[in-house]
Design a protein around this motif. Structure first.
Motif, PDB file in Angstrom:
ATOM      1  N   THR A   1       0.787  -1.236   0.000  1.00 10.80           N
ATOM      2  CA  THR A   1       0.000   0.000   0.000  1.00 10.80           C
ATOM      3  C   THR A   1       0.818   1.284   0.000  1.00 10.80           C
ATOM      4  N   CYS A   2       2.054   1.231   0.456  1.00  9.38           N
ATOM      5  CA  CYS A   2       2.865   2.450   0.525  1.00  9.38           C
ATOM      6  C   CYS A   2       4.298   2.076   0.874  1.00  9.38           C
ATOM      7  N   GLY A   3       5.154   3.055   0.999  1.00 12.97           N
ATOM      8  CA  GLY A   3       6.559   2.790   1.296  1.00 12.97           C
ATOM      9  C   GLY A   3       6.762   2.151   2.663  1.00 12.97           C
ATOM     10  N   THR A   4       6.029   2.658   3.647  1.00 12.23           N
ATOM     11  CA  THR A   4       6.148   2.099   4.995  1.00 12.23           C
ATOM     12  C   THR A   4       5.774   0.619   4.992  1.00 12.23           C
ATOM     13  N   HIS A   5       4.708   0.298   4.256  1.00  6.93           N
ATOM     14  CA  HIS A   5       4.272  -1.094   4.159  1.00  6.93           C
ATOM     15  C   HIS A   5       5.359  -1.959   3.509  1.00  6.93           C
ATOM     16  N   ALA A   6       5.952  -1.472   2.459  1.00  6.05           N
ATOM     17  CA  ALA A   6       7.006  -2.228   1.774  1.00  6.05           C
ATOM     18  C   ALA A   6       8.187  -2.476   2.719  1.00  6.05           C
ATOM     19  N   LEU A   7       8.548  -1.459   3.481  1.00  5.85           N
ATOM     20  CA  LEU A   7       9.667  -1.606   4.422  1.00  5.85           C
ATOM     21  C   LEU A   7       9.313  -2.559   5.566  1.00  5.85           C
ATOM     22  N   ALA A   8       8.082  -2.424   6.083  1.00  7.15           N
ATOM     23  CA  ALA A   8       7.636  -3.320   7.153  1.00  7.15           C
ATOM     24  C   ALA A   8       7.650  -4.762   6.655  1.00  7.15           C
TER      25      ALA A   8
ATOM     26  N   PRO B   1      15.731   5.969  11.932  1.00  7.16           N
ATOM     27  CA  PRO B   1      15.064   5.814  10.643  1.00  7.16           C
ATOM     28  C   PRO B   1      13.852   6.728  10.508  1.00  7.16           C
ATOM     29  N   TYR B   2      13.303   6.758   9.320  1.00  7.87           N
ATOM     30  CA  TYR B   2      12.109   7.543   8.984  1.00  7.87           C
ATOM     31  C   TYR B   2      11.017   7.368  10.043  1.00  7.87           C
ATOM     32  N   ASP B   3      10.314   8.449  10.331  1.00  7.35           N
ATOM     33  CA  ASP B   3       9.337   8.481  11.433  1.00  7.35           C
ATOM     34  C   ASP B   3       8.399   7.275  11.484  1.00  7.35           C
ATOM     35  N   THR B   4       7.826   6.923  10.343  1.00  7.16           N
ATOM     36  CA  THR B   4       6.811   5.864  10.354  1.00  7.16           C
ATOM     37  C   THR B   4       7.422   4.502  10.709  1.00  7.16           C
ATOM     38  N   LEU B   5       8.736   4.368  10.557  1.00  5.54           N
ATOM     39  CA  LEU B   5       9.370   3.091  10.888  1.00  5.54           C
ATOM     40  C   LEU B   5       9.557   2.903  12.386  1.00  5.54           C
TER      41      LEU B   5
ATOM     42  N   ILE C   1      19.640   0.603   6.051  1.00  2.00           N
ATOM     43  CA  ILE C   1      20.356   1.828   5.674  1.00  2.00           C
ATOM     44  C   ILE C   1      19.389   2.725   4.905  1.00  2.00           C
ATOM     45  N   GLN C   2      19.103   3.871   5.453  1.00  2.40           N
ATOM     46  CA  GLN C   2      18.184   4.791   4.780  1.00  2.40           C
ATOM     47  C   GLN C   2      18.978   5.762   3.916  1.00  2.40           C
ATOM     48  N   ARG C   3      18.685   5.727   2.624  1.00  2.00           N
ATOM     49  CA  ARG C   3      19.436   6.543   1.663  1.00  2.00           C
ATOM     50  C   ARG C   3      19.118   8.031   1.824  1.00  2.00           C
ATOM     51  N   SER C   4      17.835   8.349   1.809  1.00  2.00           N
ATOM     52  CA  SER C   4      17.405   9.745   1.914  1.00  2.00           C
ATOM     53  C   SER C   4      17.410  10.178   3.378  1.00  2.00           C
ATOM     54  N   LYS C   5      17.500  11.466   3.612  1.00  3.50           N
ATOM     55  CA  LYS C   5      17.545  11.912   5.001  1.00  3.50           C
ATOM     56  C   LYS C   5      16.165  11.981   5.637  1.00  3.50           C
TER      57      LYS C   5
ATOM     58  N   VAL D   1      18.394  -1.474   1.970  1.00  2.00           N
ATOM     59  CA  VAL D   1      18.422  -0.023   1.785  1.00  2.00           C
ATOM     60  C   VAL D   1      17.008   0.503   1.588  1.00  2.00           C
ATOM     61  N   ASP D   2      16.605   1.457   2.436  1.00  2.00           N
ATOM     62  CA  ASP D   2      15.366   2.201   2.200  1.00  2.00           C
ATOM     63  C   ASP D   2      15.702   3.186   1.078  1.00  2.00           C
ATOM     64  N   ASN D   3      15.196   2.853  -0.107  1.00  2.00           N
ATOM     65  CA  ASN D   3      15.606   3.582  -1.320  1.00  2.00           C
ATOM     66  C   ASN D   3      14.659   4.728  -1.672  1.00  2.00           C
ATOM     67  N   CYS D   4      13.706   5.037  -0.795  1.00  3.72           N
ATOM     68  CA  CYS D   4      12.701   6.071  -1.077  1.00  3.72           C
ATOM     69  C   CYS D   4      13.348   7.400  -1.494  1.00  3.72           C
ATOM     70  N   TYR D   5      12.861   7.964  -2.565  1.00  6.38           N
ATOM     71  CA  TYR D   5      13.295   9.253  -3.127  1.00  6.38           C
ATOM     72  C   TYR D   5      14.672   9.201  -3.800  1.00  6.38           C
ATOM     73  N   GLY D   6      15.317   8.023  -3.794  1.00  2.00           N
ATOM     74  CA  GLY D   6      16.656   7.960  -4.362  1.00  2.00           C
ATOM     75  C   GLY D   6      16.710   7.398  -5.781  1.00  2.00           C
TER      76      GLY D   6
ATOM     77  N   GLY E   1      11.103   0.455  -1.786  1.00  2.00           N
ATOM     78  CA  GLY E   1      10.605   1.802  -2.041  1.00  2.00           C
ATOM     79  C   GLY E   1       9.129   1.850  -2.376  1.00  2.00           C
ATOM     80  N   SER E   2       8.660   3.062  -2.655  1.00  2.00           N
ATOM     81  CA  SER E   2       7.247   3.329  -2.926  1.00  2.00           C
ATOM     82  C   SER E   2       7.044   3.682  -4.392  1.00  2.00           C
ATOM     83  N   LEU E   3       5.950   3.224  -4.962  1.00  2.00           N
ATOM     84  CA  LEU E   3       5.665   3.545  -6.364  1.00  2.00           C
ATOM     85  C   LEU E   3       4.993   4.909  -6.531  1.00  2.00           C
ATOM     86  N   ILE E   4       4.551   5.531  -5.450  1.00  2.00           N
ATOM     87  CA  ILE E   4       4.046   6.901  -5.634  1.00  2.00           C
ATOM     88  C   ILE E   4       5.148   7.923  -5.323  1.00  2.00           C
ATOM     89  N   LYS E   5       6.385   7.415  -5.328  1.00  2.00           N
ATOM     90  CA  LYS E   5       7.553   8.296  -5.359  1.00  2.00           C
ATOM     91  C   LYS E   5       8.254   8.029  -6.695  1.00  2.00           C
ATOM     92  N   ASN E   6       9.562   8.116  -6.715  1.00  2.00           N
ATOM     93  CA  ASN E   6      10.307   8.118  -7.992  1.00  2.00           C
ATOM     94  C   ASN E   6       9.953   7.037  -9.022  1.00  2.00           C
TER      95      ASN E   6
HETATM   96  C1  LIG Z   1       8.378   8.293   2.141  1.00  2.00           C
HETATM   97  C2  LIG Z   1       9.375   7.535   2.889  1.00  2.00           C
HETATM   98  C3  LIG Z   1       9.025   6.387   3.615  1.00  2.00           C
HETATM   99  C4  LIG Z   1       7.618   5.926   3.806  1.00  2.00           C
HETATM  100  O1  LIG Z   1       6.849   5.882   2.700  1.00  2.00           O
HETATM  101  P1  LIG Z   1       5.268   6.109   2.727  1.00  2.00           P
HETATM  102  O2  LIG Z   1       4.891   5.758   1.355  1.00  2.00           O
HETATM  103  O3  LIG Z   1       5.015   7.529   3.081  1.00  2.00           O
HETATM  104  O4  LIG Z   1       4.697   5.166   3.720  1.00  2.00           O
HETATM  105  C5  LIG Z   1      10.045   5.703   4.235  1.00  2.00           C
HETATM  106  N1  LIG Z   1      11.316   6.111   4.166  1.00  2.00           N
HETATM  107  C6  LIG Z   1      11.678   7.214   3.501  1.00  2.00           C
HETATM  108  C7  LIG Z   1      13.113   7.641   3.473  1.00  2.00           C
HETATM  109  C8  LIG Z   1      10.730   7.967   2.837  1.00  2.00           C
HETATM  110  O5  LIG Z   1      11.092   9.061   2.173  1.00  2.00           O
END
Ligand SMILES: *Cc1c(COP(=O)(O)O)cnc(C)c1O
Length: 432
Positions: free
Chosen positions: A97-104, A124-128, A177-181, A212-217, A235-240
């Motif tokens: 459903t989202c990036g957090t879900h993929a990471l979880a 790590p990112y807040d939701t994690l 390892i989270q790529r983005s800050k 690697v949490d590749n979100c936004y990278g 990563g998330s498909l509603i990002k890059n």
């Molecule tokens: C956006 C993001 C997430 C979480 O993704 P969501 O789709 O918002 O749940 C996790 N890690 C990083 C670095 C992000 O930028």
């Protein structure tokens, strides 16, 4: 100066003064923009090659329903992702459903009770926090007996190798390892630095899984983390990588065993990747991936443009106007709530969707202060589309990202500046 263009900007509420200032900044950035275009060109070829190699056909765009057995589109897309990001296998699903879900999913499927998770790059990112159980939460890894350890970066942003070495023990199973800050103030990690960290960790414990949490990278550089030794990227498909077209979804790419574990957790033991109807959205996944390299390039230009526009006016920008880029996020610290609000209003007013609404700060769940958000997106919450948000507390920083096209990102930034100027929140002498 192009008169037609100036007029068109005026129609959209951008004064000649703001437009001219923007033009001057843009001219200074042409060399960097050319460099971004070259990376996009490389990545465009990479995506096309992955599609050709895996024989993407018109049949792949057909819909499946129910169990979704033998869904050619889904199976081929996962091969395309694996080729493109250099993994052995991939899980790319609208059911994520989202990036957090993929990471979880990646974490919970590859860790077992008694294992330990290590983050050697700080919080790590807040939701994690709730996924891991740093903040107690129902269903967290902590509840299942997976412990967590964290090593912060040193004050100069470098890895604390000594402490990392001491943190790795016989229970350490996975390193994240989270790529983005994210919303932290550290620097984003380049793929090269990720490679150095992975090599160090593997030297101490070769069988540890490096995720690697590749979100936004994705597509910001020519190489992705699997090419420098990581075992799994998420990563998330509603990002890059969704290129703005994917309406939902997430991905996990990497070692066959890691992906298999994730698939058995997403669906069920025994079923794994074999089920999961694609419900007619495969074409948007393929087409989005195809467009992603140029979309990311546009967003990157927007981020660099914003950094230079606001830096020149005396605001704190992170990263600064000259820094090399490893993700698409730009932060501007205004140290003034009115400026933060004006910025977000400008981004909203430049949107193709919901441009007529005014964003207002509100008490969002999970935050300890009001938050203001601007987003006029085709896909709800999509942050590869032009969007901005920031908590109403010092330093009153806005986090800004996306833009499906460079021209839209540019308009958004000019519009934000226009709003600041109209409210006397910028030093107008610096505009000329
Ligand atoms: C956006 C993001 C997430 C979480 O993704 P969501 O789709 O918002 O749940 C996790 N890690 C990083 C670095 C992000 O930028």
């Amino acid at each position: 100066m192009n008169e037609l263009l100036t007029k068109q900007y005026e129609t959209l509420g951008i004064s000649k003064e703001i437009y001219t200032y923007g033009m001057r900044i843009e001219e200074e950035l042409l060399e960097r923009f050319a460099q971004i275009d070259r990376v996009a060109e490389y990545n465009q070829l990479k995506v096309i090659h992955a599609m050709q190699k895996n024989r993407v056909s018109a049949e792949c765009f057909q819909s499946s329903s129910g169990y979704g057995y033998n869904d050619l589109g889904r199976e081929t897309l996962e091969k395309v992702y694996a080729s493109c990001f250099r993994g052995e296998d991939a899980l790319v699903r609208p059911q994520i459903t989202c990036g957090t879900h993929a990471l979880a999913l990646a974490l919970m499927s590859n860790l077992r009770p008694g294992d330990e998770l290590l983050s050697p790059v700080g919080k790590p990112y807040d939701t994690l926090e709730e996924v891991i159980g740093i903040r107690p939460s129902k269903g967290s890894l902590a509840e299942y007996g997976v412990t967590y350890r964290q090593v912060d970066l040193l004050s100069d942003g470098s890895f604390d190798y000594e402490t990392i070495k001491n943190a790795i023990n016989e229970r350490t199973k996975l390193v994240t390892i989270q790529r983005s800050k994210g919303y932290a103030t550290r620097k984003t990690l380049s793929v090269e630095r990720i490679g150095e960290l992975v090599a160090f960790v593997k030297k101490i414990k070769p069988d540890v899984i490096c995720m690697v949490d590749n979100c936004y990278g994705e597509f910001v550089e020519e190489r992705e983390p699997l090419e420098v030794g990581a075992d799994m990227i998420v990563g998330s498909l509603i990002k890059n990588p969704g290129g703005g077209l994917a309406p939902v979804g997430g991905y996990i790419v990497g070692k066959k065993e890691c992906v298999e574990n994730a698939a058995y957790r997403l669906t069920s033991p025994g079923l794994g990747k074999e089920v999961g109807a694609s419900l007619g959205i495969m074409q948007s996944f393929y087409e989005g991936l195809f467009l992603a390299p140029t979309v990311v390039a546009g967003a990157l230009k927007g981020a660099i443009f914003a950094a230079n526009i606001y830096e020149r006016l005396g605001f704190d920008v992170i990263p600064d106007g000259k820094e090399s880029r490893h993700d698409i996020i730009q932060a501007v610290a205004f140290h003034n709530p009115d400026a933060l609000i004006a910025f977000c209003e400008g981004i909203q007013a430049a949107a193709p969707v919901d441009s007529y609404v005014t964003p207002e700060p509100w008490a969002m769940p999970g935050y300890d202060s009001d938050v203001i958000m601007a987003a006029g997106a085709f896909v709800q919450g999509s942050s590869i589309e032009l969007s901005a948000d920031g908590p109403l507390k010092p330093p009153y920083a806005v986090y800004f990202q996306g833009g499906l096209t460079w021209y839209h990102a540019k308009l958004g930034i000019l519009k934000s500046l226009q709003k600041l100027k109209e409210r006397n929140l910028v030093n107008t002498e610096r505009l000329c």
